[in-house]
Design a protein around this motif. Structure first.
Motif, PDB file in Angstrom:
ATOM      1  N   ARG A   8       0.845  -1.190   0.000  1.00  0.00           N
ATOM      2  CA  ARG A   8       0.000   0.000   0.000  1.00  0.00           C
ATOM      3  C   ARG A   8       0.886   1.248   0.000  1.00  0.00           C
ATOM      4  NH1 ARG A   8      -2.159  -4.454  -0.110  1.00  0.00           N
ATOM      5  NH2 ARG A   8      -4.222  -4.854   0.753  1.00  0.00           N
ATOM      6  N   GLN A   9       0.446   2.298  -0.722  1.00  0.00           N
ATOM      7  CA  GLN A   9       1.230   3.516  -0.816  1.00  0.00           C
ATOM      8  C   GLN A   9       0.350   4.721  -0.516  1.00  0.00           C
ATOM      9  OE1 GLN A   9       3.872   3.916  -4.175  1.00  0.00           O
ATOM     10  NE2 GLN A   9       3.421   1.832  -4.808  1.00  0.00           N
ATOM     11  N   GLU A  10       0.912   5.708   0.122  1.00  0.00           N
ATOM     12  CA  GLU A  10       0.244   6.991   0.328  1.00  0.00           C
ATOM     13  C   GLU A  10       0.838   7.982  -0.660  1.00  0.00           C
ATOM     14  OE1 GLU A  10       0.636   8.207   4.299  1.00  0.00           O
ATOM     15  OE2 GLU A  10      -0.418   6.483   5.135  1.00  0.00           O
ATOM     16  N   THR A  11      -0.032   8.674  -1.381  1.00  0.00           N
ATOM     17  CA  THR A  11       0.467   9.586  -2.401  1.00  0.00           C
ATOM     18  C   THR A  11       0.970  10.884  -1.808  1.00  0.00           C
ATOM     19  OG1 THR A  11      -1.722  10.522  -2.697  1.00  0.00           O
ATOM     20  CG2 THR A  11      -1.160   8.653  -4.053  1.00  0.00           C
ATOM     21  N   TRP A  84     -12.875   3.358  -0.764  1.00  0.00           N
ATOM     22  CA  TRP A  84     -12.523   2.089  -0.126  1.00  0.00           C
ATOM     23  C   TRP A  84     -11.419   2.379   0.890  1.00  0.00           C
ATOM     24  CZ3 TRP A  84     -15.438  -2.104  -0.522  1.00  0.00           C
ATOM     25  CH2 TRP A  84     -14.968  -3.300  -0.027  1.00  0.00           C
ATOM     26  N   PRO A  85     -11.400   1.716   2.052  1.00  0.00           N
ATOM     27  CA  PRO A  85     -10.364   2.000   3.050  1.00  0.00           C
ATOM     28  C   PRO A  85      -8.966   1.909   2.450  1.00  0.00           C
ATOM     29  CG  PRO A  85     -12.028   0.553   3.974  1.00  0.00           C
ATOM     30  CD  PRO A  85     -12.351   0.669   2.519  1.00  0.00           C
ATOM     31  N   PRO A  86      -8.109   2.926   2.665  1.00  0.00           N
ATOM     32  CA  PRO A  86      -6.770   2.917   2.070  1.00  0.00           C
ATOM     33  C   PRO A  86      -5.954   1.681   2.462  1.00  0.00           C
ATOM     34  CG  PRO A  86      -7.303   5.062   2.983  1.00  0.00           C
ATOM     35  CD  PRO A  86      -8.390   4.150   3.399  1.00  0.00           C
ATOM     36  N   GLN A  87      -6.149   1.154   3.688  1.00  0.00           N
ATOM     37  CA  GLN A  87      -5.363   0.007   4.116  1.00  0.00           C
ATOM     38  C   GLN A  87      -5.745  -1.266   3.373  1.00  0.00           C
ATOM     39  OE1 GLN A  87      -7.083   1.986   6.037  1.00  0.00           O
ATOM     40  NE2 GLN A  87      -5.506   3.220   7.084  1.00  0.00           N
ATOM     41  N   GLU A  88      -6.913  -1.282   2.766  1.00  0.00           N
ATOM     42  CA  GLU A  88      -7.376  -2.472   2.065  1.00  0.00           C
ATOM     43  C   GLU A  88      -7.401  -2.279   0.551  1.00  0.00           C
ATOM     44  OE1 GLU A  88     -11.142  -3.476   3.637  1.00  0.00           O
ATOM     45  OE2 GLU A  88     -10.506  -3.431   5.736  1.00  0.00           O
ATOM     46  N   THR A  89      -6.891  -1.153   0.080  1.00  0.00           N
ATOM     47  CA  THR A  89      -6.949  -0.847  -1.357  1.00  0.00           C
ATOM     48  C   THR A  89      -5.632  -1.221  -2.029  1.00  0.00           C
ATOM     49  OG1 THR A  89      -8.416   0.984  -0.852  1.00  0.00           O
ATOM     50  CG2 THR A  89      -7.449   0.939  -3.048  1.00  0.00           C
TER      51      THR A  89
END
Length: 500
Positions: A8-11, A84-89
């Motif tokens: 998972r990545q945060e932009t 959608w939850p970021p942790q599950e995307t």
């Protein structure tokens, strides 16, 4: 082939304490048979420069199989507004080329008659032709055709509604942007109400519009303070030069409005409720409008000008620093306090003159040590009695306040002078009997003796009268001798009155 899970990545990772923002893209996947799936899926963009219309490769299914799809939309939002939850995307793998369309065979309307199949004879004798009939076609029921037509119509309606909704958003967003930059913040807020927060820069636009609306009612301190809080940090607007300049301008204007609101609130609470907290706040506005005058007024008001002459004089000195023609905030209360202090000051000055005259005339006076109360020239030793009082302390409990009262009586037994002591000091004096007994500070009547033949001295010694002493016949008390004679102090008068 085994596929590993995608990280998972945060932009965008903001400063500590801020909510992280994520960039999502909506993808419609294409199946292996070349048809597009009806359902769309949301993926994190990661660091890829993805835009609407790009073809991307994404992980699909439990095994994360790479599959192609077309990007229908891109949005930036927080975790609470994410589709959608970021942790599950999952995250997009890469950008790919647009696939080539395969040619579609056109099926003709004319039906080819069934062909006759002939078989070569196995022997020259067998040459007869055997016709083979074509397999009969299966007829599709009418209800199935109706269902298919209805499904196609529904998909078309949904797609049309989605396109229409996007058009409405875009129109409202464009209008809101123009209204915001033109300073029409109220209409901008109404236009933004038709656009979801993840669309474009709606979140920043809403913050700027709220700040602008707060400036339209600068007397609402709560709205102004909330707008200042929502504009921070200003670095959020750095990507858009126009928004950054507008944020700087609004922030400066809100700071001025917030200072004025806090000043008005402090003045109101100070004048209406005599609030100590309002006074402390108002001290921070020294040099701003009428803050200095109001602080001086409150300092004079808090003086105990009813309790002591010194406090009254200090309050009068403070009020003299306020111009007599002051007409600002609280002018009526300042004028009233000036009037009260003038009346109280006049009374205190009269009392001070009388107390000074009593001191010079040899009477007990306010401020005199209690141990010297029996050494006065006119009165001598007085009668002692307790004058304790019960008063409430700061906790509400009754406590004993110790006081001592001394009185002096004339020959008829009537009290002519009274003094009250507390903590070893005279705090109150009173002449009784009026002009028949007193001529200013001069006693007109004789005082009674404490006991027959006994006279008290300041040091506590006692002596009896002797007939050989001429002063004893003429003066009943050594204080009278001290007043009429030429003695340096009261002890010398005592010695003369005792020894002759």
């Amino acid at each position: 082939m085994e596929y590993k899970p995608i990280e998972r990545q945060e932009t965008y990772v903001p400063k500590t304490g801020m909510e992280p923002l994520y960039t999502y893209c909506v993808v419609r996947l294409r199946a292996r048979n070349g048809r597009d799936m009806e359902r769309t899926f949301s993926y994190l963009v990661g660091d890829l420069p993805i835009k609407v219309g790009d073809w991307v490769q994404v992980p699909f299914g439990k095994e994360n199989r790479p599959q192609r799809g077309k990007v229908l939309g891109v949005m930036t939002c927080g975790a609470a507004e994410a589709p959608w939850p970021p942790q599950e995307t999952k995250t997009v793998l890469k950008i790919v080329e647009e696939p080539q369309e395969e040619p579609v065979l056109q099926v003709g309307t004319a039906q080819t008659p069934p062909a006759l199949r002939t078989e070569e004879p196995s022997s020259p004798a067998a040459k007869e032709v055997r016709p083979v009939a074509a397999k009969p076609r299966r007829r599709i029921p009418a209800r199935c055709i109706a269902r298919a037509v209805a499904a196609v119509a529904a998909v078309a309606a949904v797609a049309g509604f989605g396109f229409w909704r996007y058009t409405v958003w875009d129109t409202a967003y464009t209008a809101a942007n123009e209204q915001l930059l033109a300073g029409n913040y109220a209409d901008c807020a109404l236009s933004l109400g038709k656009v979801p927060s993840f669309f474009g820069e709606c979140r920043h636009m809403r913050r700027l519009a709220a700040a602008g609306r707060a400036l339209q009612t600068p007397t609402d301190g709560e709205a102004v303070a909330k707008a200042i809080k929502n504009l921070k940090p200003l670095a959020d607007f750095a990507d858009n030069a126009a928004y950054a300049a507008l944020a700087e301008k609004l922030s400066a204007a809100l700071a001025v409005a917030d200072r004025e609101c806090r000043y008005v609130d402090s003045v109101k609470f100070l004048l209406d409720y005599d609030s100590e907290y309002a006074y402390e706040d108002l001290k921070g506005f020294r040099g701003y409008k009428d803050a200095d005058v109001l602080c001086t007024y409150y300092e004079a008001y808090k003086k105990d000008y009813y309790g002591s002459f010194e406090e009254c004089k200090a309050a009068e000195a403070l009020m003299k620093t306020i111009p007599t023609d002051y007409a600002g905030a609280g002018a009526d209360k300042i004028a009233l306090l000036r009037k009260i202090l003038s009346a109280r000051g006049e009374r205190w000055r009269k009392w001070d003159a009388e107390n000074t005259a009593d001191k010079k005339a040899g009477l007990p006076y306010v401020g005199m040590p209690e141990q010297r109360i029996h050494e006065t020239k006119q009165l001598g030793k007085g009668w002692y009695s307790g004058a304790d009082e019960f008063k409430k302390d700061a906790t509400g409990k009754f406590v004993r306040e110790k006081k001592a009262e001394y009185t002096w009586n004339d020959e008829m037994g009537q009290t002519v002078f009274r003094a009250v002591c507390k903590d070893g000091v005279v705090i109150e004096t009173e002449k009784l009997g009026g002009s028949a007994v007193w001529n200013g500070s001069k006693l007109r009547v004789k005082l009674e003796a404490h006991s027959a033949g006994i006279v008290g001295r300041p040091n506590g010694a006692q002596t009896e009268k002797t007939e050989e002493n001429p002063y004893r016949e003429e003066y009943d008390f050594p204080e009278d001798l001290y007043e009429d004679g030429d003695f340096e102090d009261l002890d010398e008068a005592y010695d003369a009155w005792e020894n002759g």
